[in-house]
Design a protein around this motif. Sequence first.
Motif, PDB file in Angstrom:
ATOM      1  N   LYS A 101       0.810  -1.229   0.000  1.00  0.00           N
ATOM      2  CA  LYS A 101       0.000   0.000   0.000  1.00  0.00           C
ATOM      3  C   LYS A 101       0.837   1.270   0.000  1.00  0.00           C
ATOM      4  N   MET A 102       2.149   1.134   0.078  1.00  0.00           N
ATOM      5  CA  MET A 102       3.026   2.306   0.145  1.00  0.00           C
ATOM      6  C   MET A 102       3.065   3.030  -1.200  1.00  0.00           C
ATOM      7  N   PRO A 103       2.939   4.346  -1.157  1.00  0.00           N
ATOM      8  CA  PRO A 103       3.074   5.102  -2.409  1.00  0.00           C
ATOM      9  C   PRO A 103       4.544   5.191  -2.812  1.00  0.00           C
ATOM     10  N   GLY A 104       4.764   5.499  -4.062  1.00  0.00           N
ATOM     11  CA  GLY A 104       6.129   5.729  -4.521  1.00  0.00           C
ATOM     12  C   GLY A 104       6.610   7.095  -4.060  1.00  0.00           C
ATOM     13  N   ASN A 105       7.895   7.339  -4.215  1.00  0.00           N
ATOM     14  CA  ASN A 105       8.438   8.652  -3.862  1.00  0.00           C
ATOM     15  C   ASN A 105       7.911   9.704  -4.825  1.00  0.00           C
ATOM     16  N   PHE A 106       7.757  10.910  -4.323  1.00  0.00           N
ATOM     17  CA  PHE A 106       7.312  12.015  -5.163  1.00  0.00           C
ATOM     18  C   PHE A 106       8.466  12.467  -6.049  1.00  0.00           C
ATOM     19  N   ASP A 107       8.116  12.920  -7.224  1.00  0.00           N
ATOM     20  CA  ASP A 107       9.118  13.423  -8.162  1.00  0.00           C
ATOM     21  C   ASP A 107       9.416  14.876  -7.800  1.00  0.00           C
ATOM     22  N   GLU A 108      10.557  15.076  -7.145  1.00  0.00           N
ATOM     23  CA  GLU A 108      10.899  16.413  -6.660  1.00  0.00           C
ATOM     24  C   GLU A 108      11.205  17.370  -7.808  1.00  0.00           C
ATOM     25  N   GLU A 109      11.831  16.874  -8.861  1.00  0.00           N
ATOM     26  CA  GLU A 109      12.148  17.740 -10.005  1.00  0.00           C
ATOM     27  C   GLU A 109      10.877  18.229 -10.678  1.00  0.00           C
ATOM     28  N   LYS A 110       9.919  17.351 -10.824  1.00  0.00           N
ATOM     29  CA  LYS A 110       8.640  17.738 -11.421  1.00  0.00           C
ATOM     30  C   LYS A 110       7.945  18.783 -10.538  1.00  0.00           C
ATOM     31  N   ALA A 111       8.019  18.592  -9.232  1.00  0.00           N
ATOM     32  CA  ALA A 111       7.409  19.552  -8.306  1.00  0.00           C
ATOM     33  C   ALA A 111       8.117  20.902  -8.383  1.00  0.00           C
ATOM     34  N   MET A 112       9.454  20.878  -8.536  1.00  0.00           N
ATOM     35  CA  MET A 112      10.204  22.139  -8.659  1.00  0.00           C
ATOM     36  C   MET A 112       9.799  22.912  -9.903  1.00  0.00           C
ATOM     37  N   LYS A 113       9.558  22.186 -10.985  1.00  0.00           N
ATOM     38  CA  LYS A 113       9.146  22.853 -12.230  1.00  0.00           C
ATOM     39  C   LYS A 113       7.730  23.423 -12.099  1.00  0.00           C
ATOM     40  N   LYS A 114       6.851  22.646 -11.479  1.00  0.00           N
ATOM     41  CA  LYS A 114       5.462  23.092 -11.366  1.00  0.00           C
ATOM     42  C   LYS A 114       5.307  24.187 -10.307  1.00  0.00           C
ATOM     43  N   TYR A 115       6.089  24.086  -9.214  1.00  0.00           N
ATOM     44  CA  TYR A 115       6.007  25.054  -8.112  1.00  0.00           C
ATOM     45  C   TYR A 115       7.396  25.618  -7.845  1.00  0.00           C
ATOM     46  N   PRO A 116       7.863  26.546  -8.691  1.00  0.00           N
ATOM     47  CA  PRO A 116       9.230  27.072  -8.524  1.00  0.00           C
ATOM     48  C   PRO A 116       9.374  27.876  -7.227  1.00  0.00           C
ATOM     49  N   VAL A 117      10.572  27.829  -6.698  1.00  0.00           N
ATOM     50  CA  VAL A 117      10.871  28.572  -5.470  1.00  0.00           C
ATOM     51  C   VAL A 117      11.091  30.030  -5.851  1.00  0.00           C
ATOM     52  N   LEU A 118      10.112  30.849  -5.504  1.00  0.00           N
ATOM     53  CA  LEU A 118      10.165  32.282  -5.800  1.00  0.00           C
ATOM     54  C   LEU A 118       9.887  33.059  -4.520  1.00  0.00           C
ATOM     55  N   TYR A 119      10.370  34.282  -4.504  1.00  0.00           N
ATOM     56  CA  TYR A 119      10.152  35.137  -3.347  1.00  0.00           C
ATOM     57  C   TYR A 119       8.660  35.377  -3.126  1.00  0.00           C
ATOM     58  N   GLU A 120       7.918  35.519  -4.204  1.00  0.00           N
ATOM     59  CA  GLU A 120       6.485  35.810  -4.131  1.00  0.00           C
ATOM     60  C   GLU A 120       5.676  34.586  -3.703  1.00  0.00           C
ATOM     61  N   GLU A 121       6.249  33.406  -3.845  1.00  0.00           N
ATOM     62  CA  GLU A 121       5.551  32.155  -3.539  1.00  0.00           C
ATOM     63  C   GLU A 121       6.312  31.381  -2.461  1.00  0.00           C
ATOM     64  N   SER A 122       6.285  31.876  -1.256  1.00  0.00           N
ATOM     65  CA  SER A 122       7.055  31.253  -0.175  1.00  0.00           C
ATOM     66  C   SER A 122       6.536  29.861   0.177  1.00  0.00           C
ATOM     67  N   MET A 123       5.280  29.585  -0.066  1.00  0.00           N
ATOM     68  CA  MET A 123       4.728  28.265   0.252  1.00  0.00           C
ATOM     69  C   MET A 123       5.334  27.184  -0.639  1.00  0.00           C
ATOM     70  N   ASN A 124       5.823  27.571  -1.813  1.00  0.00           N
ATOM     71  CA  ASN A 124       6.480  26.593  -2.682  1.00  0.00           C
ATOM     72  C   ASN A 124       7.733  26.044  -2.010  1.00  0.00           C
ATOM     73  N   THR A 125       8.444  26.891  -1.305  1.00  0.00           N
ATOM     74  CA  THR A 125       9.631  26.451  -0.579  1.00  0.00           C
ATOM     75  C   THR A 125       9.247  25.422   0.470  1.00  0.00           C
ATOM     76  N   VAL A 126       8.188  25.709   1.207  1.00  0.00           N
ATOM     77  CA  VAL A 126       7.715  24.788   2.238  1.00  0.00           C
ATOM     78  C   VAL A 126       7.280  23.470   1.605  1.00  0.00           C
ATOM     79  N   LEU A 127       6.562  23.553   0.493  1.00  0.00           N
ATOM     80  CA  LEU A 127       6.103  22.347  -0.198  1.00  0.00           C
ATOM     81  C   LEU A 127       7.280  21.469  -0.593  1.00  0.00           C
ATOM     82  N   LEU A 128       8.300  22.051  -1.182  1.00  0.00           N
ATOM     83  CA  LEU A 128       9.449  21.276  -1.630  1.00  0.00           C
ATOM     84  C   LEU A 128      10.224  20.684  -0.438  1.00  0.00           C
ATOM     85  N   GLN A 129      10.334  21.437   0.640  1.00  0.00           N
ATOM     86  CA  GLN A 129      10.997  20.911   1.836  1.00  0.00           C
ATOM     87  C   GLN A 129      10.222  19.722   2.407  1.00  0.00           C
TER      88      GLN A 129
END
Length: 178
Positions: A101-129
């Motif tokens: 039942k375990m999910p696979g690991n999340f694709d961090e590179e795909k997440a970085m592309k979809k939610y880039p770490v920007l000053y205006e979007e601080s929650m993206n940093t939290v999401l990636l962490q």
Amino acid sequence: MDRFYTPQVVDDDTFLFSPSGDYYAPVEGPYETYLEYIRSLPLIPNPEVFGLHENADITKDQQETNNLFDSILITLPRQASGAGKSPQDVITALANDILSKMPGNFDEEKAMKKYPVLYEESMNTVLLQELKRFNNLITVVRSSLVDIVKAIKGLVVMSGALEAMFESMLVGKVPDLW
């Protein structure tokens, strides 16, 4: 200790040991007044009397709850199944069930592309962490489950960490390793 051992305790009748005013040195009087004061004190002392923050009470309550549940789990029977399975069979089945039942690991590179770490979007940093932390957790859980199945089969050595995990799973606790 300086708050409790000071001449003000004796000299100042209004000296308080705590900000709430519940704890103070009673003024000189008959024996009954001391008994009344002692009876008026809370049965469960507030952390403030010990110089601690109110959150210390929350931590204490959480530790007491964990100790209570640990004690309850210790009293449970070791065999988790009534079908005549050995503890090793029960844990092997449980580990295989969790692994399936375990999910696979999340694709961090795909997440970085979809939610880039920007000053205006601080929650993206939290999401990636959090994705990194979650991927680490999934990896630890998956590898420890594989290792415990191998250890039960005798393919690897049952380390102390795996044995603790085995005991935790046997009584229905989340292993500390996780």
